[in-house]
Design an enzyme around this catalytic site. Structure first.
Site, PDB file in Angstrom:
ATOM      1  N   CYS A   1      28.162  66.298  58.919  1.00  0.00           N
ATOM      2  CA  CYS A   1      28.885  65.305  58.112  1.00  0.00           C
ATOM      3  C   CYS A   1      29.167  65.766  56.689  1.00  0.00           C
ATOM      4  O   CYS A   1      29.936  65.124  55.971  1.00  0.00           O
ATOM      5  CB  CYS A   1      28.126  63.987  58.094  1.00  0.00           C
ATOM      6  SG  CYS A   1      28.127  63.174  59.693  1.00  0.00           S
TER       7      CYS A   1
ATOM      8  N   HIS B   1      30.461  59.726  51.889  1.00  0.00           N
ATOM      9  CA  HIS B   1      30.514  59.818  53.347  1.00  0.00           C
ATOM     10  C   HIS B   1      30.172  58.447  53.916  1.00  0.00           C
ATOM     11  O   HIS B   1      29.281  57.764  53.412  1.00  0.00           O
ATOM     12  CB  HIS B   1      29.502  60.869  53.826  1.00  0.00           C
ATOM     13  CG  HIS B   1      29.346  60.904  55.307  1.00  0.00           C
ATOM     14  ND1 HIS B   1      30.414  61.049  56.152  1.00  0.00           N
ATOM     15  CD2 HIS B   1      28.245  60.786  56.101  1.00  0.00           C
ATOM     16  CE1 HIS B   1      29.977  61.027  57.405  1.00  0.00           C
ATOM     17  NE2 HIS B   1      28.679  60.867  57.395  1.00  0.00           N
TER      18      HIS B   1
ATOM     19  N   ASN C   1      31.899  55.888  61.339  1.00  0.00           N
ATOM     20  CA  ASN C   1      31.546  57.229  60.842  1.00  0.00           C
ATOM     21  C   ASN C   1      32.448  58.253  61.544  1.00  0.00           C
ATOM     22  O   ASN C   1      32.278  58.514  62.731  1.00  0.00           O
ATOM     23  CB  ASN C   1      30.070  57.498  61.125  1.00  0.00           C
ATOM     24  CG  ASN C   1      29.611  58.846  60.584  1.00  0.00           C
ATOM     25  OD1 ASN C   1      30.415  59.674  60.163  1.00  0.00           O
ATOM     26  ND2 ASN C   1      28.303  59.062  60.597  1.00  0.00           N
TER      27      ASN C   1
END
Ligand code: UT7
Length: 329
Positions: A116, A256, A286
């Site tokens: 990520c 994020h 996500n």
């Protein structure tokens, strides 16, 4: 001559049409809308359902939008770095496929995997190419078809992820705009808490690995949460302190989008109020490498030249980091 910095000069983004709602997930696994909203902040996510389409098909529309905005010929692109954990294939790189599909015949490119935190790592790598004077137009892409590695019978993970692509263009700047500083970190002792068990050289694909569902995303959510909440907040505060930036100096936090509670903790630690935080987790979930460029894409019209942005991420590896960007347009 002034120092050359790497400015973000254009942004593109893309999400597929299909909307997977919490209500639909309630029909698939033992979960409920209230749990998902309160524990994660997610309401819906986008899924790439078109057969035969892959991560490059999420990246290409984002890149094409970016090129059109700037009226750029793809042959002007020097380099394409694609951050992804869901490449079209293990090899060749998704960057090669993107270059082919957009017609960038003069570019070189490669994929980068930092889970990520991949987009942040790719941005910093692209920045070094620009700062060195070696290249003039570097495309930094973050794209993931997470639905290709999510087990839709596992309620721990299937509620979290979505598919998307985002891209930014880096170009040299001599007025001090662009990526001003960054801090990137890796700690492989966290590797077991968020990973895909099979498909790599450690456990090549076999009937056994498929039967054991080892080609799906595995996460020990609580442990990752504990590390993420501290890691992302600490590194964001660290980059502000290092550069003597107060919370008033920060125009936007671009985090994020893994969990609204992690985003809130980071903003609190930085002393930044919610109105200065880019949040779209409720719409997209996500999207791994796409979250940060997707935020920049959505907020592009609200950004002003000179705005100080703090980009921050945490992900598998563990990997985490933050970057200070002075918006260039
Ligand atoms: O992007 C890369 C980095 N990733 C992250 O940053 C993710 C970090 N982790 C998280 O965001 C959170 O840990 C999750 C959202 C994944 C989970 O939230 P949590 O508050 O940590 O929940 P939990 O895993 O501790 O589970 C709490 C309870 C459990 O039940 P018991 O044992 O208390 O009876 C779970 O079985 O919630 C249950 N649960 C669910 N209930 C309804 C777990 N998933 C679900 C679900 N629906 N989908």
């Amino acid at each position: 001559m002034n120092k050359i910095t790497a400015a973000i000069t254009a942004v593109g983004g893309y999400v597929p049409d299909y909307i997977l709602t919490n209500a639909e997930l309630e029909q698939m696994v033992d979960t409920n809308d209230e749990w998902i909203r309160t524990r994660t902040g997610i309401v819906e996510r986008r899924i790439l359902k078109i057969p035969g389409q892959a991560t490059s098909d999420l990246a290409v529309p984002a890149v094409k939008e970016l090129l059109a905005k700037r009226d750029l010929d793809p042959n002007e692109i020097d380099c394409i770095i694609c951050a992804t954990v869901t490449p079209d294939m293990i090899f060749p790189s998704t960057s090669s496929i993107i270059a082919y599909k957009i017609g960038a015949t003069k570019a070189f490119g490669y994929d980068l995997n930092a889970a990520c935190s991949g987009f942040l790592n790719a941005l910093v790598t692209g920045t070094a190419f620009i700062e060195s004077g070696r290249y003039k137009k570097v495309l930094v892409v973050g794209a993931d078809k997470m639905s290709s590695i999510v087990d839709y019978t596992d309620r721990n993970t299937c509620i979290l992820f979505g598919d998307a692509g985002g891209a930014v263009l880096l170009e040299p700047n001599e007025e001090g705009y662009g990526v001003k500083d960054s801090i990137l970190k890796t700690d492989g002792s966290g590797r077991d808490f968020l990973h895909m068990k099979a498909g790599g050289s450690l456990k090549p694909p076999s009937i056994e690995t498929v039967t054991a569902k080892e080609h799906f995303t595995y996460q020990e959510g609580k442990t990752v949460f504990k590390f993420a909440v501290v890691g992302m907040a600490d590194v964001s505060a660290e980059i502000m302190e290092k550069n003597h930036l107060s919370s008033d100096d920060v125009a936007w936090l671009v985090p994020h989008q893994a969990n609204l509670r992690i985003i809130d903790a980071t903003a609190n630690r930085m002393g930044v109020t919610t109105d200065k935080v880019m949040i779209n987790i409720h719409k997209y979930g996500n999207t791994t490498d796409a979250t940060i460029p997707l935020c920049l894409w959505e907020w592009e019209k609200s950004l002003k030249k000179g705005d100080n942005l703090i980009l921050a991420a945490f992900g598998g590896g563990f990997t985490w980091g933050a970057a200070w960007v002075k918006w260039a347009y």
